[in-house]
Design an enzyme around this catalytic site. Structure first.
Site: not given
Ligand code: GLC
Ligand code: CA
Length: 545
Positions: A206, A255
């Site tokens: 993310d 790993e």
């Molecule tokens: C990313 C995710 C989104 C989230 C953001 C903060 O863009 O896809 O859904 O709100 O990160 O974590």
């Protein structure tokens, strides 16, 4: 099927994104859960996906749909237990389906034990150093360190009551971690091993482009920040050092046998994407260019050429995406008239107006969506599908304000309605309190028109979107070939390419039929009759040479 067979599986995988709280609810509390996913593994097998990616299922107060994680190494008790998780992985693996989990390293939730410890500790403490704390301005520190605006709207600095403020790129419940802190780095390595040891095959990272930050002594104001180039030296975005972090992660991935994989969510200048996709780093990166393109032949062709080049630069394969949990579903985007303002392309203005039915051509949107999907599935590289698109679902626009959940709705009154409309629990049956999602009312309200999209309504109907997805994924496996593509003809409304084994894909992006290219029609996104390729339709053809 043995999973050990192909360590390069990710290069061409069809990955199905599950938003766990909205997929299937086994215990009837209205929230989708891990046992719900377990109960539907047969559906995933029949659909023919190679892997599933689970959006966060970790303990969370859901300030941001689970992207506010309280504990990275556990399952939210409302969604199940670690034993349930293990059982789900085992069942998926048994069917040859791999498992990717979402890692959220830019920020924890404000309920994470580290953040609680930071709040209980004094300025300058080791506990605060895991996050980004600053003294406020003014004699008593009552002014924010800078005027920065968070991505979800509202201020990006939050006071904690003792003259210090913490930084959050997203909601205030998502304090940003300090990635210069060794303990932070080590803890994520532990998390990667924790899930890898449980058999997880890969990770979706993310906001992968935001971890490394360099704020310096003097903070620029928001206007200056916006103007700084994002070429490796921006204080917040896409800094070069972020790749040192992923080089360490790669050691962990390697790993394992086969090595664990990762895909970066990195909204960066396109030419900087290969860094994230490098084999010394995460290995693959999302390319959202198709998702952002209009339904237009020239645009699609440009995106494909450009991204195949980029993939070649990193030695990775390209990724293709049309929908996910953050954007208006592609059937709906393609059914709206093109707005004049390019910033409104993703249906934001339509949603804000309450989703007026007379501005959405549902049938056309779906026809185009299926054509775009069949185009995408014919490309070299891996395809990421979002739950419900195989049912031909449209965005749900009319969610009452008091039932909305997305923080972008609450933080931007009258400006943004947020992302709940693509996160509504999917319909499995034509009837029942939640169309078969579970025994209770769903956590987000489902519209009446979901009935026609239910899995049970499409099962056995050869003309349904579900049947098309199933047929396409089955054929795609059979037709797999080298990661190359040659354009046959791409003038005007017809875009036509050929894969090395004679598999051809032709899309008519226009609104009038064109002559059907030669060859045996293997699959079509809408019915083909005679020698014409209908408007807004893709066909897969086999040409004997
Ligand atoms: C990313 C995710 C989104 C989230 C953001 C903060 O863009 O896809 O859904 O709100 O990160 O974590
Ligand atoms: Ca449940």
């Amino acid at each position: 099927m043995s999973l050990a067979e192909d360590p390069e599986w990710w290069r061409h995988a069809v990955v199905y994104q599950i938003y766990p709280r909205s997929f299937a609810d086994a215990n009837g509390d209205g929230i989708g859960d891990i046992p719900g996913i377990l109960s539907r593994v047969g559906y995933l097998r029949d659909l023919g996906v190679d892997a599933v990616w689970l959006s966060p299922f970790y303990p969370s107060a859901l300030a941001d749909g689970g992207y506010d994680v309280d504990d990275y190494r556990d399952v939210d008790p409302r969604l199940g237990t670690l034993d349930d998780f293990d059982a789900m992985v085992a069942a998926l693996h048994e069917l040859g389906i791999r498992v990717i989990v979402d890692i959220v390293p830019n920020h924890t939730s404000n309920r994470h034990e580290w953040f609680r410890e930071a709040l209980a500790s004094p300025p300058g403490s080791a506990a605060r150093d895991r996050y980004i704390f600053r003294d406020g301005l003014g004699p008593d520190g009552s002014q924010p360190p800078a005027d920065w605006i968070s991505l979800f709207g509202g201020p990006a600095w939050e006071p904690v009551g003792d003259g210090q403020w913490y930084f959050h790129l997203f909601a205030r419940e998502q304090p940003d971690l300090n990635w210069d802190n060794r303990e932070v780095r080590d803890d994520f390595l532990t998390t990667l091993r924790f899930w890898s040891d449980r058999g997880v095959d890969g990770f979706r990272i993310d906001v992968a482009h935001a971890l490394a930050k360099h704020l310096g002594e003097e903070l620029p104001d928001q206007a200056t920040l916006d103007e700084l180039p994002r070429e490796g030296g921006h204080p917040l975005w896409d800094r070069n050092e972020v790749h040192d972090i992923y080089a360490e992660w790669r050691q962990v991935f390697n790993e394992y046998s086969p090595p664990r994989t990762a895909v970066a969510e990195a909204w960066v200048e396109p030419h900087r994407r290969p860094r994230y996709a490098s084999p010394e780093g995460l290995g693959q990166a999302f390319n959202f260019d198709l998702l952002e393109a209009d339904f237009d032949g020239d645009a699609f062709r440009r995106v494909v050429d450009f991204n195949l080049d980029l993939a070649a630069q990193s030695g990775s394969s390209s990724t293709w995406v049309l929908s996910n949990h953050d954007v208006v579903r592609h059937a709906t985007r393609y059914g709206l008239a093109l707005p004049d303002d390019p910033d409104e392309r993703r249906g934001a203005a339509w949603l804000l107006a309450g989703g007026p039915e007379d501005e959405l051509d549902r049938e056309r949107g779906l026809r185009r969506a299926l054509a775009a999907t069949l185009f995408l599935l014919g490309l070299p590289g891996s395809a990421y599908l979002y739950q419900g698109e195989e049912l031909g679902l449209h965005e749900v626009a009319d969610i009452p304000a008091d039932q909305r959940q997305d923080p972008t709705f609450f933080r931007n009154p009258g400006v943004d309605v947020g992302r709940d409309g693509c996160r509504v629990p999917i319909p499995w049956e034509r009837e029942g309190p939640s169309f078969g999602f579970g025994a209770g009312a769903p956590h987000l309200p489902q519209p009446a028109w979901f009935e026609d999209h239910a899995v049970s309504a499409q099962d056995g109907d050869p003309d349904s979107p579900l049947a098309l997805y199933r047929a396409a994924l089955r054929l795609r496996r059979e037709l797999r070939t080298a990661e190359e593509l040659e354009w046959v003809e791409s003038s005007g409304q017809l875009v036509h390419f050929r894969r090395p084994n004679g598999w051809e894909v032709a899309t008519n992006f226009g609104s009038e039929p064109v002559a059907l290219p030669e060859g045996e029609v293997l699959l079509a996104s809408s019915p083909v009759q005679g020698f014409l390729l209908p408007a807004e339709t893709t066909v897969w053809l086999r040409r004997s040479r």
